[in-house]
Design a protein around this motif. Sequence first.
Motif, PDB file in Angstrom:
ATOM      1  N   TRP A 104       1.075  -1.513   0.050  1.00 29.83           N
ATOM      2  CA  TRP A 104       0.247   0.225  -0.162  1.00 29.83           C
ATOM      3  C   TRP A 104       1.165   1.282  -0.451  1.00 29.83           C
ATOM      4  N   ASN A 209       2.084  -1.267  -6.320  1.00 25.44           N
ATOM      5  CA  ASN A 209       0.969  -0.733  -5.263  1.00 25.44           C
ATOM      6  C   ASN A 209      -0.286  -2.624  -5.540  1.00 25.44           C
ATOM      7  N   ASP A 213      -3.696  -4.918  -1.673  1.00 29.84           N
ATOM      8  CA  ASP A 213      -4.393  -5.243  -0.868  1.00 29.84           C
ATOM      9  C   ASP A 213      -4.685  -6.724  -0.202  1.00 29.84           C
ATOM     10  N   THR A 216      -2.427  -6.572   3.251  1.00 24.59           N
ATOM     11  CA  THR A 216      -3.444  -6.211   4.025  1.00 24.59           C
ATOM     12  C   THR A 216      -4.279  -7.201   4.590  1.00 24.59           C
ATOM     13  N   LYS A 217      -4.842  -8.151   3.624  1.00 20.72           N
ATOM     14  CA  LYS A 217      -5.844  -9.419   3.985  1.00 20.72           C
ATOM     15  C   LYS A 217      -6.018  -9.826   5.058  1.00 20.72           C
ATOM     16  N   SER A 251      -3.833  -7.350 -12.477  1.00 25.43           N
ATOM     17  CA  SER A 251      -2.662  -6.861 -11.793  1.00 25.43           C
ATOM     18  C   SER A 251      -1.104  -6.362 -12.239  1.00 25.43           C
ATOM     19  N   PRO A 272       0.711  -3.042   5.953  1.00 23.47           N
ATOM     20  CA  PRO A 272      -0.496  -1.736   6.390  1.00 23.47           C
ATOM     21  C   PRO A 272      -0.022  -1.130   7.904  1.00 23.47           C
ATOM     22  N   PRO A 309     -10.237  -1.135   8.155  1.00 24.50           N
ATOM     23  CA  PRO A 309     -10.696  -0.746   7.737  1.00 24.50           C
ATOM     24  C   PRO A 309     -12.045  -0.361   8.755  1.00 24.50           C
ATOM     25  N   ASP A 317      -4.392   4.187   6.499  1.00 24.54           N
ATOM     26  CA  ASP A 317      -5.479   4.791   4.422  1.00 24.54           C
ATOM     27  C   ASP A 317      -4.044   5.274   3.827  1.00 24.54           C
TER      28      ASP A 317
END
Length: 333
Positions: A104, A209, A213, A216-217, A251, A272, A309, A317
């Motif tokens: 990120w 980047n 996501d 982060t997950k 991607s 993150p 989140p 963020d």
Amino acid sequence: MSPGVWLLVLLALPPTLAVEPLSMGLAIAAASALTGLLSYPRFYCGSLVECCEDRVLNATALQVDLEQKLFGQHLAKEVILKALKSFMSNQDPKKALTLSLHGWTGTGKNFISKIIAEHVYKQGLNSKFVHLFVSAMHFPHDDQIPKYKDQLQAWIRGNVTACPRSVFIFDEMDKLHPGLIDAIKPFLDYYDEIDGVSYRKAIFVFLSNAGGDLITKVALDFWKNGKQREELQLKDVESILSVGVFNNKNSGLWHSSLIDKNLIDFFVPFLPLEYRHVKKCVTVELQSRGFEVDEDIITKVADEMTYFPKEEKIYSDKGCKTVTSKVDLVIDL
Ligand SMILES: *[C@@H]1O[C@H](CO)[C@@H](O)[C@H](O)[C@H]1NC(C)=O
Ligand SMILES: *[C@@H]1O[C@H](CO)[C@@H](O)[C@H](O)[C@H]1NC(C)=O
């Protein structure tokens, strides 16, 4: 030879030849002075003239820098240290070192590139042997890809010819046109040389980047399971990155082509950043401006950032990216 001996030589020779030994003597003196100078590169390679030296990597210093300046990235620290240490100590690497940094925005990818550059060349990003390319800035127009491609190849060839230990950093790799990825590919491959130039000592760093996501997950799932972030291991993230990002057509095509041929040596995940990491960034920012470390201000700045989140609100963020401007804001109050 002593002056006396020179005099004898001069006297023994006819006048026309007499000049010779003298000029030869001068030439020898000049030559030995020059070799003396050349065998001490540090004498002239310094703040005035930057030389393409193969500096010995100070791994301890690199580790200290990473520990003190980069927060919340135990995986990235580990991979970068290991990769640079072994590559820089190998006098005959089989290919150029290729690092692909994922995560990120604001998590430290640019920052770590800067640290890498500084440990390969003292002048870091300002070194003439370190080259930074930003997709949107250097290669903005899709209709000019063939031109960029020739240019980029000529630059890489020219720079590596001049200095084998050149560093190339590509920011916004996910925005780079596939045609340009193809242009770089040969330099990353296992060739002894291409047209007489060896690229095997060069270092390529790709920033993207893509995969942020997914990383982060993984981190969030870990957190939800009540596990410590620092227990997260490279293999936990790597497999998910490779399956998720590189099989996803959206991607970036480059992934598949570079991955298929195993041209990326290390994938470096950036996690993150949490509230506590943001606070550390604020602390460093205050210190660098010569302010006292004031817990109230630190908290105020960290509270200015937004977190996701929506429910858990644990990750910043923008990472630490906007810390500087938030400090301005809070200090002004
Ligand atoms: C390497 O870095 C460490 C920590 O900064 C320093 O103490 C040490 O003197 C350095 N070693 C060399 C050979 O420069
Ligand atoms: C080296 O790369 C830079 C771009 O970073 C370029 O401007 C320069 O012309 C290149 N040098 C050579 C010798 O190709």
